[in-house]
Enzyme design. Structure first.
Site, short mmCIF file in Angstrom:
data_model
loop_
_atom_site.label_atom_id
_atom_site.label_comp_id
_atom_site.label_asym_id
_atom_site.label_seq_id
_atom_site.Cartn_x
_atom_site.Cartn_y
_atom_site.Cartn_z
N GLU A 49 -43.44 79.07 35.33
CA GLU A 49 -43.64 80.46 35.76
C GLU A 49 -44.21 80.51 37.18
O GLU A 49 -44.62 79.49 37.74
CB GLU A 49 -44.57 81.20 34.79
N LYS A 111 -46.86 90.98 40.54
CA LYS A 111 -46.97 90.37 39.23
C LYS A 111 -45.90 91.02 38.35
O LYS A 111 -45.95 92.22 38.10
CB LYS A 111 -48.37 90.60 38.66
N VAL A 131 -45.38 85.09 31.93
CA VAL A 131 -44.76 84.37 30.80
C VAL A 131 -43.61 85.19 30.22
O VAL A 131 -42.52 84.66 29.97
CB VAL A 131 -45.83 84.04 29.73
N ASP A 163 -54.28 97.12 24.86
CA ASP A 163 -53.88 96.15 25.89
C ASP A 163 -53.53 94.83 25.20
O ASP A 163 -54.40 94.01 24.90
CB ASP A 163 -54.98 95.97 26.93
N SER A 165 -50.77 91.74 25.67
CA SER A 165 -49.82 91.22 26.66
C SER A 165 -48.39 91.24 26.13
O SER A 165 -48.14 90.91 24.96
CB SER A 165 -50.21 89.79 27.02
N SER A 166 -47.45 91.59 27.03
CA SER A 166 -46.05 91.56 26.63
C SER A 166 -45.57 90.11 26.41
O SER A 166 -44.48 89.89 25.90
CB SER A 166 -45.17 92.26 27.67
N ASP A 167 -46.41 89.14 26.77
CA ASP A 167 -46.07 87.74 26.44
C ASP A 167 -45.88 87.59 24.92
O ASP A 167 -45.04 86.82 24.46
CB ASP A 167 -47.19 86.78 26.87
N LYS A 184 -57.13 81.97 26.71
CA LYS A 184 -58.51 81.98 27.21
C LYS A 184 -59.37 82.88 26.36
O LYS A 184 -58.90 83.87 25.83
CB LYS A 184 -58.52 82.55 28.62
N1 PSU Z 1 -53.60 83.33 31.70
C1 PSU Z 1 -54.00 82.31 32.49
N2 PSU Z 1 -53.42 82.16 33.71
C2 PSU Z 1 -52.44 83.00 34.14
C3 PSU Z 1 -52.02 84.06 33.28
C4 PSU Z 1 -52.63 84.19 32.08
O1 PSU Z 1 -54.86 81.56 32.11
O2 PSU Z 1 -51.95 82.82 35.27
C5 PSU Z 1 -50.90 84.96 33.73
C6 PSU Z 1 -49.58 84.53 33.08
O3 PSU Z 1 -48.52 84.76 33.99
C7 PSU Z 1 -49.45 85.48 31.90
C8 PSU Z 1 -50.05 86.75 32.48
O4 PSU Z 1 -48.13 85.68 31.45
O5 PSU Z 1 -51.14 86.30 33.27
C9 PSU Z 1 -50.49 87.72 31.41
O6 PSU Z 1 -50.88 88.91 32.03
P1 PSU Z 1 -51.25 90.19 31.14
O7 PSU Z 1 -52.54 89.83 30.45
O8 PSU Z 1 -51.40 91.30 32.12
O9 PSU Z 1 -50.13 90.38 30.17
MN MN Z 2 -51.92 94.10 29.62
#
Ligand code: PSU
Ligand code: MN
Length: 330
Positions: A49, A111, A131, A163, A165-167, A184
């Site tokens: 990524e 992003k 991701v 909230d 994540s779409s992951d 994390k």
């Molecule tokens: N967690 C990490 N390092 C990162 C990310 C998450 O420890 O760089 C990044 C990844 O690209 C992940 C994104 O897909 O943050 C998730 O963001 P959000 O929580 O806004 O969905």
């Molecule tokens: Mn989010």
């Protein structure tokens, strides 16, 4: 071998047909020559990524790490395919110049999660894929394995902010295997695992019974499944493909002992960063980059060193899994 090359080509073309370009006749994505050749031969390829480069680490460590991670993938017998959107073109496999451009752009790159892809392309922007977006493109071109550091998850208090994540939804809808060091503890780990179960995602911890928490090998949460070797992972992925389950797999690799950060130091930095995020009204897609940067500052760079070490470890294991899968499907 011939039949596997054929089936790979067929499945590649089912998802992405280079002969069926956009309405204006442009190619929809650009695949580097090296990656496209490896895919057509059924050889091991590992997707990587780019948000981790633009928003996850400061320059120049981000560029050094990105290059080293690609080199580790190669040393372990696979071809790296870093994915990003450059000037509106989704690129699968970046040249040295493209990688450098992205690293220097840093937070000026957008992003880009799944929801942002169409807008970044339409406006000819530069997008660093998260991701979810990286999985989308990997699946489109037929790359089954993707290595990163940590994935997004259910944020703390996600039950009221929504909230999530779409992951996690991407893992529920896209058959790509993500190798990460877990999630994390800036996130709610047990709710993240619950949500992955709802999405039907197979979560397997690597050589451990416990789901890892990125900076530390333990989280207090048991992993639903366990795998003990690259071959175990390859059989798992092969079964998922043969059954056409359609869902992703999360392989959670604990950070190596010698690099694991002190849990207490990290936890107090995370608490402080979370409070600051709330005070400054940081939310939505800005929250994860904010927390990552603050935790790094508050730990005096210790968290960045751990972060780099675990990404490299994941790259080694991810490449070994990709090689093992390519052999299994020969
Ligand atoms: N967690 C990490 N390092 C990162 C990310 C998450 O420890 O760089 C990044 C990844 O690209 C992940 C994104 O897909 O943050 C998730 O963001 P959000 O929580 O806004 O969905
Ligand atoms: Mn989010």
């Amino acid at each position: 071998m011939a039949s596997s090359a054929l089936s790979r080509t067929t499945s590649l073309h089912r998802h992405f047909n280079p002969a069926n370009p956009s309405s204006k006749g442009e190619k929809i994505v650009k695949i580097s020559g090296e990656v496209s050749e490896a895919l057509s031969r059924g050889e091991a390829v590992v997707a990587l990524e780019s948000t981790i480069i633009s928003h996850g680490m400061p320059y120049p460590q981000n560029l050094e790490t990105a290059k080293e991670v690609e080199e580790i993938v190669r040393q372990n017998g696979a071809i790296p395919a870093t994915i990003a959107i450059l000037d509106g073109v989704p690129c699968i496999g970046l040249s040295a110049e493209e990688l450098e451009k992205l690293a220097i752009l840093g937070r000026k790159a957008r992003k880009t999660a799944r929801r942002d892809i169409a807008h970044v392309v339409a406006t000819r922007g530069n997008g660093a894929t998260t991701v979810s977006a990286t999985m989308f493109f990997a699946s489109m071109v037929g790359i089954p394995i993707f290595v990163t550091g940590g994935i997004g998850g259910v944020h703390r208090h996600g039950e009221s902010t929504l909230d999530i994540s779409s992951d996690l939804t991407e893992l529920g809808r896209t058959p790509v295997t993500v190798v990460s060091a877990g999630v994390k503890s800036i996130l709610d780990i047990s709710r993240t695992l619950e949500y992955l179960e709802t999405q039907g995602v197979c979560v397997a911890a690597y050589k451990t019974d416990e789901f890892p928490a990125f900076f530390t090998a333990t989280s207090g949460c048991k992993a639903p499944s366990r795998v003990d070797s690259p071959e175990d992972c390859a059989r798992l992925i092969d079964s998922n493909m043969n059954l056409k389950l359609g869902t992703g797999i999360l392989i959670a690799v604990p950070i190596p002992n010698e690099h694991s950060a002190s849990g207490n130091i990290i936890e107090s930095a995370i608490q402080k960063a979370l409070n600051e995020a709330r005070e400054q009204n940081v939310s939505g897609s800005a929250e994860t980059p904010f927390l990552l940067a603050r935790v790094n500052e508050l730990t005096g760079g210790a968290s960045l060193a751990s972060n780099i070490a675990l990404v490299k470890n994941n790259a080694r294991i991810g490449a070994q899994i990709a090689v093992s899968l390519a052999r299994l499907r020969e």
